[in-house]
Design an enzyme around this catalytic site. Sequence first.
Site, mmCIF file in Angstrom:
data_model
loop_
_atom_site.group_PDB
_atom_site.id
_atom_site.type_symbol
_atom_site.label_atom_id
_atom_site.label_comp_id
_atom_site.label_asym_id
_atom_site.label_seq_id
_atom_site.Cartn_x
_atom_site.Cartn_y
_atom_site.Cartn_z
ATOM 1 N N ASP A 106 0.845 -1.194 0.000
ATOM 2 C CA ASP A 106 0.000 0.000 0.000
ATOM 3 C C ASP A 106 0.878 1.240 0.000
ATOM 4 O OD1 ASP A 106 -3.009 -0.680 0.504
ATOM 5 O OD2 ASP A 106 -1.916 -2.025 1.848
ATOM 6 N N HIS A 146 -7.499 5.585 0.723
ATOM 7 C CA HIS A 146 -8.404 5.366 1.841
ATOM 8 C C HIS A 146 -7.636 5.404 3.163
ATOM 9 C CE1 HIS A 146 -6.690 1.460 0.769
ATOM 10 N NE2 HIS A 146 -6.929 1.050 2.003
ATOM 11 N N ASP A 154 -7.117 -4.456 9.973
ATOM 12 C CA ASP A 154 -6.355 -3.206 10.071
ATOM 13 C C ASP A 154 -5.642 -3.135 11.419
ATOM 14 O OD1 ASP A 154 -7.141 -2.448 7.578
ATOM 15 O OD2 ASP A 154 -8.601 -0.952 8.220
ATOM 16 N N GLU A 239 -11.231 -0.864 -2.127
ATOM 17 C CA GLU A 239 -12.146 -1.647 -2.946
ATOM 18 C C GLU A 239 -13.222 -0.782 -3.603
ATOM 19 O OE1 GLU A 239 -11.858 -5.668 -0.155
ATOM 20 O OE2 GLU A 239 -13.390 -4.173 0.245
ATOM 21 N N LYS A 347 -9.819 -3.647 -7.205
ATOM 22 C CA LYS A 347 -10.193 -4.682 -6.243
ATOM 23 C C LYS A 347 -11.691 -4.619 -5.952
ATOM 24 C CE LYS A 347 -8.979 -6.327 -1.589
ATOM 25 N NZ LYS A 347 -8.146 -6.047 -0.392
ATOM 26 N N HIS A 352 -19.858 -12.281 0.719
ATOM 27 C CA HIS A 352 -20.458 -13.600 0.536
ATOM 28 C C HIS A 352 -21.648 -13.850 1.457
ATOM 29 C CE1 HIS A 352 -18.449 -14.903 4.280
ATOM 30 N NE2 HIS A 352 -17.475 -14.121 3.879
ATOM 31 N N THR A 394 -11.722 -11.078 -3.923
ATOM 32 C CA THR A 394 -11.302 -11.610 -2.630
ATOM 33 C C THR A 394 -12.065 -12.880 -2.254
ATOM 34 O OG1 THR A 394 -12.906 -10.254 -1.429
ATOM 35 C CG2 THR A 394 -10.744 -9.288 -1.819
ATOM 36 N N GLU A 432 -7.324 -12.618 -4.076
ATOM 37 C CA GLU A 432 -6.699 -12.598 -2.754
ATOM 38 C C GLU A 432 -7.499 -13.504 -1.821
ATOM 39 O OE1 GLU A 432 -6.820 -8.619 -1.324
ATOM 40 O OE2 GLU A 432 -5.652 -7.784 -2.993
ATOM 41 N N ALA A 434 -9.279 -13.476 1.804
ATOM 42 C CA ALA A 434 -9.859 -12.386 2.595
ATOM 43 C C ALA A 434 -9.325 -12.373 4.023
ATOM 44 C CB ALA A 434 -11.382 -12.507 2.613
ATOM 45 N N LEU A 435 -9.062 -13.561 4.563
ATOM 46 C CA LEU A 435 -8.599 -13.699 5.940
ATOM 47 C C LEU A 435 -7.309 -14.505 5.958
ATOM 48 C CD1 LEU A 435 -12.017 -14.596 7.628
ATOM 49 C CD2 LEU A 435 -10.941 -12.331 7.488
ATOM 50 N N ARG A 472 -1.043 -12.375 4.810
ATOM 51 C CA ARG A 472 -0.066 -11.362 4.570
ATOM 52 C C ARG A 472 1.232 -11.765 5.202
ATOM 53 N NH1 ARG A 472 -1.122 -6.071 4.500
ATOM 54 N NH2 ARG A 472 -3.349 -6.315 4.947
#
Length: 564
Positions: A106, A146, A154, A239, A347, A352, A394, A432, A434-435, A472
């Site tokens: 980022d 953002h 985060d 996103e 993105k 879901h 994602t 990607e 998501a978690l 990550r």
Amino acid sequence: MLKKNEQSLFLIGSRKISRNPQAIATEASTSEPERKAKSSFYSLNQKMQPPTPFSGSEKMLANYVPIYVMLQLEVISVDNVFENPAGLEKQLKQLREAGVDGVMLDVWWGIVESKGPKQYDWSAYRSLFQLVKICGLKLQVVMSFHQCGGNVGDAVNIPLPKWVLDVGEKDPDIFYTNRAGTRDIEYLTLGVDNLPLFSGRTAMEIYSDYMKSFRENMADFLEAELITDIEVGLGPAGELRYPSYPQNQGWVFPGIGEFQCYDGYLKADFKEAVTKAGHPEWELPDDAGEYNDTPGATKFFGSKGYLTEKGKFFLTWYSNKLLSHGDQILDEANKVFLGCKVKLAAKVSGIHWWYTDDSHAAELTAGFYNLNDRDGYRTIARMLSRHYGVLNFTCLEMRDSEQSADAKSGPQELVQQVLSGGWREDIEVAGENALSRYDRVAYNQILLNARPNGVNRNGPPKLKMSGLTYLRLGDDLLQKKNFKIFKTFVKKMHADQAYCPDPRKYGKVVALERSKPKIPIEELLEATKPIKPFPFDKETDMSLGDALADSLDNLFNTITSIFG
């Protein structure tokens, strides 16, 4: 056929275009979805073919999916300091030894332009880019317009530039707002995209100027082809969506979220739209519930308000404003990076939960007008196609069986729909998780989505994602057991091939061309017609193993810990 009120709403760019009945009849006779369904699969394969034929073992390289790892959010501090280059260098070398192709980073607007309008400081990022280059990795860069903070995962707080927040103190309507009047300060409302409220500049000009400065200051890295992708931030968490489910306002999974269009600028825009449509009495929804409601607890979703003429009008306006916002920023990005050997990417979040409910409530509040009889994602893919853009999606790691029944989730069906829509529109699709996940079950699901019909030992597979970004880098990933499994996962993403340093051998590396002309609105809207997704295999043919493999790992780790 759309009613008159709906016809007046469909937007692309800044124009409003009504549908022409004669044009609609012509479109119907050509049966566009059937035509595209027959041709797009084959044309996509042709586009993804390597530039030169492979021979022998190199044929398998056509199945190679590069893998990038997201760097830590705080790798550059909020004070614009690259604080631990030695520690990161060690981690980057571990990734390189594991066969990882690159990293994603980022590049925060709130850090680089924090001192004042057009006062950019790229020095810390230049040092980081240089380290990535030295370590032999490629780089995906996110233009992060953002705030960091308030979303899932985060770990730090990086606000928007103070001089922007100061404008918001005097004019809070520059931020997205829910029906109760609560402001979301993580991203500027799209209602100010073209209003000169920031020292004479519009939000769109701010985004463009930032990207121009990036290109000028990172020209050597772009020329060296260190940077492969520019992902353009289009909303909260980077996103293309509205901030409909903010954790810092109390949202918890699986709440339906709230519409975010009650700032003064979007309210005025909606009022103008309904007036032109002949319904000045229509107002924004006041019956769509609160963040943590279920669809059935609201009149708008539970009592089918979204299916009324008024409901359809609102959802059309709401989703098309978002689509137009993304289209305009990507057009600016295309102009900035024209001629660079990079791919532009956008993105899209994997919402879901409530996907299997008729209302698709959580998707609707986020701006994705997706229903059982209306595709809310292929329109995005078609918009991206004019910018030669990549759709980055994602939740690739998720399985339906892992989700709680009361959330009515459908991550596997959602991923299949969105990826298929991208491939139908002849664009590249990436993704990607998501978690954070470190287990074989998650890796196998990602591998399945990366090549839904498996590898082809004689050339390109039927379907293939152009890349994966893994969430990550950190101590958990590098923990011995986790990293051992991860290294096997990397090898499987590469179709059991050795690391390939040349992207041209498994994909396309071309100079970015100028965006194609704006897509006629009638053609864009054809993409809302549902088309059956491509069939996906039940399991990947590049599996890392199952529960037995996990048990053997645990046994091995136990023995190792006892005997050293």
